[in-house]
Design a protein around this motif. Structure first.
Motif, PDB file in Angstrom:
ATOM      1  N   CYS A 262       0.834  -1.204   0.000  1.00 12.35           N
ATOM      2  CA  CYS A 262       0.000   0.000   0.000  1.00 12.35           C
ATOM      3  C   CYS A 262       0.871   1.258   0.000  1.00 12.35           C
ATOM      4  N   PHE A 263       0.250   2.359  -0.361  1.00 11.80           N
ATOM      5  CA  PHE A 263       0.981   3.595  -0.576  1.00 11.80           C
ATOM      6  C   PHE A 263       1.402   4.229   0.750  1.00 11.80           C
ATOM      7  N   SER A 264       2.312   5.184   0.669  1.00 14.12           N
ATOM      8  CA  SER A 264       3.034   5.673   1.850  1.00 14.12           C
ATOM      9  C   SER A 264       2.146   6.289   2.916  1.00 14.12           C
ATOM     10  N   ASP A 265       1.083   7.016   2.519  1.00 16.78           N
ATOM     11  CA  ASP A 265       0.278   7.733   3.511  1.00 16.78           C
ATOM     12  C   ASP A 265      -1.201   7.369   3.449  1.00 16.78           C
ATOM     13  N   PHE A 266      -1.495   6.246   2.808  1.00 17.90           N
ATOM     14  CA  PHE A 266      -2.870   5.737   2.809  1.00 17.90           C
ATOM     15  C   PHE A 266      -2.756   4.231   3.001  1.00 17.90           C
ATOM     16  N   ARG A 267      -3.020   3.789   4.255  1.00 20.36           N
ATOM     17  CA  ARG A 267      -2.643   2.442   4.651  1.00 20.36           C
ATOM     18  C   ARG A 267      -3.861   1.550   4.864  1.00 20.36           C
ATOM     19  N   TYR A 268      -3.616   0.253   4.815  1.00 19.85           N
ATOM     20  CA  TYR A 268      -4.628  -0.720   5.212  1.00 19.85           C
ATOM     21  C   TYR A 268      -4.805  -0.663   6.719  1.00 19.85           C
ATOM     22  N   PRO A 269      -5.989  -1.033   7.222  1.00 18.19           N
ATOM     23  CA  PRO A 269      -6.159  -1.126   8.681  1.00 18.19           C
ATOM     24  C   PRO A 269      -5.200  -2.153   9.277  1.00 18.19           C
ATOM     25  N   LEU A 270      -4.769  -1.920  10.499  1.00 18.62           N
ATOM     26  CA  LEU A 270      -3.827  -2.820  11.149  1.00 18.62           C
ATOM     27  C   LEU A 270      -4.390  -4.230  11.301  1.00 18.62           C
ATOM     28  N   ASP A 271      -5.725  -4.341  11.469  1.00 17.90           N
ATOM     29  CA  ASP A 271      -6.315  -5.662  11.687  1.00 17.90           C
ATOM     30  C   ASP A 271      -6.675  -6.379  10.387  1.00 17.90           C
ATOM     31  N   ALA A 272      -6.363  -5.781   9.226  1.00 19.24           N
ATOM     32  CA  ALA A 272      -6.617  -6.441   7.948  1.00 19.24           C
ATOM     33  C   ALA A 272      -5.584  -7.541   7.731  1.00 19.24           C
ATOM     34  N   PRO A 273      -5.889  -8.573   6.920  1.00 18.74           N
ATOM     35  CA  PRO A 273      -4.913  -9.631   6.647  1.00 18.74           C
ATOM     36  C   PRO A 273      -3.650  -9.054   6.014  1.00 18.74           C
ATOM     37  N   ASP A 274      -2.539  -9.722   6.259  1.00 18.71           N
ATOM     38  CA  ASP A 274      -1.272  -9.268   5.683  1.00 18.71           C
ATOM     39  C   ASP A 274      -1.292  -9.319   4.162  1.00 18.71           C
ATOM     40  N   HIS A 275      -2.023 -10.291   3.603  1.00 19.37           N
ATOM     41  CA  HIS A 275      -2.072 -10.456   2.149  1.00 19.37           C
ATOM     42  C   HIS A 275      -3.538 -10.447   1.699  1.00 19.37           C
ATOM     43  N   PRO A 276      -4.076  -9.272   1.413  1.00 18.44           N
ATOM     44  CA  PRO A 276      -5.495  -9.158   1.038  1.00 18.44           C
ATOM     45  C   PRO A 276      -5.789  -9.871  -0.279  1.00 18.44           C
ATOM     46  N   SER A 277      -7.058 -10.207  -0.468  1.00 19.66           N
ATOM     47  CA  SER A 277      -7.508 -10.767  -1.737  1.00 19.66           C
ATOM     48  C   SER A 277      -7.471  -9.669  -2.802  1.00 19.66           C
ATOM     49  N   LEU A 278      -7.505 -10.082  -4.062  1.00 14.90           N
ATOM     50  CA  LEU A 278      -7.493  -9.080  -5.126  1.00 14.90           C
ATOM     51  C   LEU A 278      -8.726  -8.168  -5.080  1.00 14.90           C
ATOM     52  N   PRO A 279      -9.944  -8.704  -4.848  1.00 16.49           N
ATOM     53  CA  PRO A 279     -11.094  -7.796  -4.725  1.00 16.49           C
ATOM     54  C   PRO A 279     -10.928  -6.787  -3.590  1.00 16.49           C
ATOM     55  N   ASP A 280     -10.342  -7.221  -2.476  1.00 16.39           N
ATOM     56  CA  ASP A 280     -10.118  -6.289  -1.371  1.00 16.39           C
ATOM     57  C   ASP A 280      -9.118  -5.205  -1.761  1.00 16.39           C
ATOM     58  N   TYR A 281      -8.110  -5.601  -2.530  1.00 13.13           N
ATOM     59  CA  TYR A 281      -7.123  -4.605  -2.952  1.00 13.13           C
ATOM     60  C   TYR A 281      -7.745  -3.593  -3.921  1.00 13.13           C
ATOM     61  N   VAL A 282      -8.639  -4.062  -4.774  1.00 15.60           N
ATOM     62  CA  VAL A 282      -9.332  -3.133  -5.679  1.00 15.60           C
ATOM     63  C   VAL A 282     -10.191  -2.166  -4.863  1.00 15.60           C
ATOM     64  N   LYS A 283     -10.823  -2.652  -3.791  1.00 17.72           N
ATOM     65  CA  LYS A 283     -11.575  -1.758  -2.903  1.00 17.72           C
ATOM     66  C   LYS A 283     -10.646  -0.703  -2.292  1.00 17.72           C
ATOM     67  N   TYR A 284      -9.460  -1.144  -1.919  1.00 15.66           N
ATOM     68  CA  TYR A 284      -8.467  -0.214  -1.375  1.00 15.66           C
ATOM     69  C   TYR A 284      -8.138   0.875  -2.399  1.00 15.66           C
ATOM     70  N   LEU A 285      -7.952   0.492  -3.656  1.00 12.35           N
ATOM     71  CA  LEU A 285      -7.643   1.473  -4.697  1.00 12.35           C
ATOM     72  C   LEU A 285      -8.792   2.455  -4.888  1.00 12.35           C
ATOM     73  N   ASN A 286     -10.016   1.956  -4.842  1.00 12.57           N
ATOM     74  CA  ASN A 286     -11.167   2.855  -4.952  1.00 12.57           C
ATOM     75  C   ASN A 286     -11.248   3.803  -3.758  1.00 12.57           C
ATOM     76  N   SER A 287     -10.914   3.306  -2.575  1.00 10.88           N
ATOM     77  CA  SER A 287     -10.889   4.168  -1.392  1.00 10.88           C
ATOM     78  C   SER A 287      -9.808   5.229  -1.516  1.00 10.88           C
ATOM     79  N   TYR A 288      -8.693   4.861  -2.117  1.00  3.19           N
ATOM     80  CA  TYR A 288      -7.597   5.804  -2.347  1.00  3.19           C
ATOM     81  C   TYR A 288      -8.068   6.941  -3.255  1.00  3.19           C
ATOM     82  N   VAL A 289      -8.793   6.589  -4.313  1.00  2.00           N
ATOM     83  CA  VAL A 289      -9.335   7.590  -5.234  1.00  2.00           C
ATOM     84  C   VAL A 289     -10.295   8.529  -4.509  1.00  2.00           C
TER      85      VAL A 289
END
Length: 624
Positions: free
Chosen positions: A71-98
């Motif tokens: 994940c990017f330097s100043d927009f992070r996953y929650p600490l309690d999220a899995p260390d290796h998210p699924s691809l759909p979860d990562y796409v959600k992360y990208l949408n949240s970043y936007v």
């Protein structure tokens, strides 16, 4: 698409994957100010953002790089999220970043770039002409006529994984096709287990996707699974755990991409040490011995087949294959750990293996052809270092389905003007841009041996903005970060993640000194920086992209990656390696001083011969 396409764009970004999105964010926040109607523009040919993670994923796929590094330097996953998210979860992360950085107004999906050319003799800075085509998101058909826009800068982030690389194999996918040839697909078409269920499957390729597809075939279940391997691979689990040592089970749950430390590994490294790659070779030698003790084999982590040649096993040469779920089924015919060795240490297989006692994946050479009459795969013998793999000659390989997990290739035909670099291999500045034209960048086109592309893309866009706005001089320091690929390897664009990130940070002016960290943040942040990996947040503690959030992220999430190693882990993974590399670098500094004093007296060159040739071949992206 929220608004019509502008006629002009201060910066045009091509591609809506992670590299494109982080580039857009930096252009909007740190790029030059634009006039009304000339705002930055990101175009994505698909109906949604996400790139490969959205459009070329498959069921049960996860990131093989950890969230901490990906994940990017100043927009992070929650600490309690899995260390290796699924691809759909990562796409959600990208949408949240936007959403978080309010990038939506600058993004136009279902918009394809048809061609890019230079404007003859531009007088207003808009030197690039892009022809765009709107696409119907359902039918994929063009809507209306192409639209031409002008741009001052162009950032290409189309990625490494777009056009499938499909080798031609006579009797399978050659012309004329054989009526008895098995069905075949590229891995980009594989989506779920029903596609391989109850079939005899030949997986071609031994990268992370190949390993995933082979494992998914076993679990579907399929009737039979083979894996076609050319030279070999280097297998490591993405998480370091499941070792039984002296009667104690180690289950540290440590992502391996966060174990490499900074101090004396990437920070405060003497140029001679960096140029010689001695620290890579030493760490490889040590890791091999540790692997032998823990698992019984040096070829990889609990890897008993499909190994690379001995001289090319290690961090310096290849990409680690971090999809290890298929390995127990590959190992089954070859596993030979002695009871005595197993008493002291061994690797514990997961339940999917123990619950399928008869299942196996047979390693075979890459087929040279398929018999036109029978549809049977025809093989040459494997290379000498894998001669124990004999399934190719003992049993008939006649698959129902062949899955090409053979990667992707890059195409630059839409770069219509010969003045443009044809990909990053023609970019002489860190594989990002060219001294001939600092208004064009290729972001996200290098692949780390261990690490992740998105944080590298973040550092690359930082470098490009500094260069294109004339904020820093063109870097001249040697490029010592390239992996030492075999000259015959199809992929030549590998880098050592830590070394490359550190090099870019020094170019940008964001690599912190230890004194600077201690004075501004205190000993705790300094300690985390020294023991941590090359996380992008470290390079936002200081410099032109300094972030107010960086300190908190370092003191919480990044500290947690060190804390979970435990005291013993930090001694063996931190203190001992850093102490050793400190000695190596100190020796180099002493040698440099002695050489500087003695060389003129003896008539020797001022620079030692072993430190003159410090450059590696430029990044190469081959097409087939």
């Amino acid at each position: 698409m929220s608004s019509p396409l502008p006629k002009r764009a201060s910066t045009l970004i091509v591609g809506g994957g992670p590299a494109g999105l982080v580039s857009l964010r930096y252009v909007v926040e740190y790029g030059e100010r634009w006039s009304e109607g000339e705002e930055p523009l990101l175009v994505e040919m698909e109906a949604e953002i996400g790139g490969t993670f959205r459009w070329r994923g498959y069921e049960n796929a996860e990131l093989v790089s950890s969230k901490q590094l990906t994940c990017f330097s100043d927009f992070r996953y929650p600490l309690d999220a899995p260390d290796h998210p699924s691809l759909p979860d990562y796409v959600k992360y990208l949408n949240s970043y936007v959403s978080h950085f309010n990038l939506t107004p600058y993004i136009h999906t279902a918009t394809k770039l048809l061609s890019l050319s230079k404007v003859p003799s531009p007088t207003d800075g808009f030197k690039h002409s892009a022809k765009l085509q709107l696409i119907d998101s359902i039918s994929k058909q063009p809507i209306g006529q192409p639209i031409c826009i002008l741009a001052k800068r162009v950032i290409i982030t189309t990625g490494l994984h777009v056009t499938p690389n499909i080798p031609i194999i006579p009797g399978l996918n050659s012309k004329p096709s054989s009526p008895n040839a098995p069905e075949w697909i590229h891995s980009s078409e594989y989506k779920s287990r029903p596609q391989v269920r109850d079939k005899e499957v030949l997986v071609l390729g031994c990268g992370e996707t190949g390993m995933d597809v082979a494992y998914e075939s076993i679990m579907a279940p399929s009737k039979r699974v083979w894996m076609g391997v050319r030279t070999g691979f280097l297998s490591f689990p993405k998480v370091l755990n499941n070792f039984r040592v002296f009667g104690t089970t180690f289950d540290g749950n440590l992502p391996i991409d966060g174990l490499i430390t900074n101090l004396f590994e990437t920070a405060y490294v003497h140029p001679w040490v960096s140029a010689s790659h001695i620290r890579w070779f030493i760490s490889d030698a040590i890791i091999k011995r540790v692997l032998w003790f823990l698992t019984g084999t040096e070829a990889g982590c609990n890897q008993w087949a499909g190994q690379l040649p001995l001289e090319r096993q290690g961090r310096a040469y290849v990409f680690l294959n971090k999809s290890a779920k298929a390995m127990p089924f590959i190992n089954r015919p070859f596993y030979s750990l002695s009871p005595i060795h197993k008493f002291f240490a061994h690797y514990i297989e997961d339940q999917s293996y123990t619950q399928n006692p008869e299942k196996k994946i047979d390693i075979v050479p890459f087929p040279k052809a398929f018999d036109a009459q029978t549809g049977q795969a025809i093989f040459d013998p494997p290379p000498e270092h894998r001669k124990k793999e004999t399934a190719w000659k003992r049993e008939v390989c006649k698959p129902d389905l062949v899955v090409f997990c053979t990667g992707y290739q890059q195409e630059w035909g839409w770069l219509g003007d010969e003045e443009y670099p044809r990909g990053p291999d023609e970019c002489d500045i860190r594989g990002v841009t060219s001294e001939k034209d600092l208004s064009v960048a290729f972001i996200g086109f290098v692949r780390p041996g261990v690490g992740a592309i998105p944080p590298i893309a973040e550092m690359q866009i930082q470098l490009f903005l500094r260069l294109s706005h004339s904020k820093i001089p063109i870097p001249t320091s040697p490029e010592t970060y390239h992996l030492l690929h075999s000259p015959t390897s199809r992929i030549q664009y590998g880098v050592d993640h830590s070394t490359y990130m550190s090099t870019l940070a020094k170019d940008i002016g964001s690599a912190p000194s230890l004194k600077q960290l201690w004075k501004e943040y205190g000993w705790f942040v300094l300690f985390v920086y020294c023991f941590g990996a090359a996380f992008p947040t470290f390079y936002r503690l200081t410099g032109p992209y300094k972030s107010d959030q960086a300190q908190k992220i370092v003191e919480t999430e990044l500290w947690e990656t060190i804390k979970r190693r435990g005291v013993i882990g930090n001694i063996f993974m931190g203190v001992i390696p850093m102490s050793f590399y400190a000695l190596v670098n100190l020796s180099a500094y002493i040698l440099e001083i002695v050489w500087t004093l003695v060389a003129p007296l003896l008539g020797l060159p001022e620079t030692p011969l072993f430190s003159i040739d410090t450059t590696q071949p430029k990044i190469k992206i081959k097409t087939m």
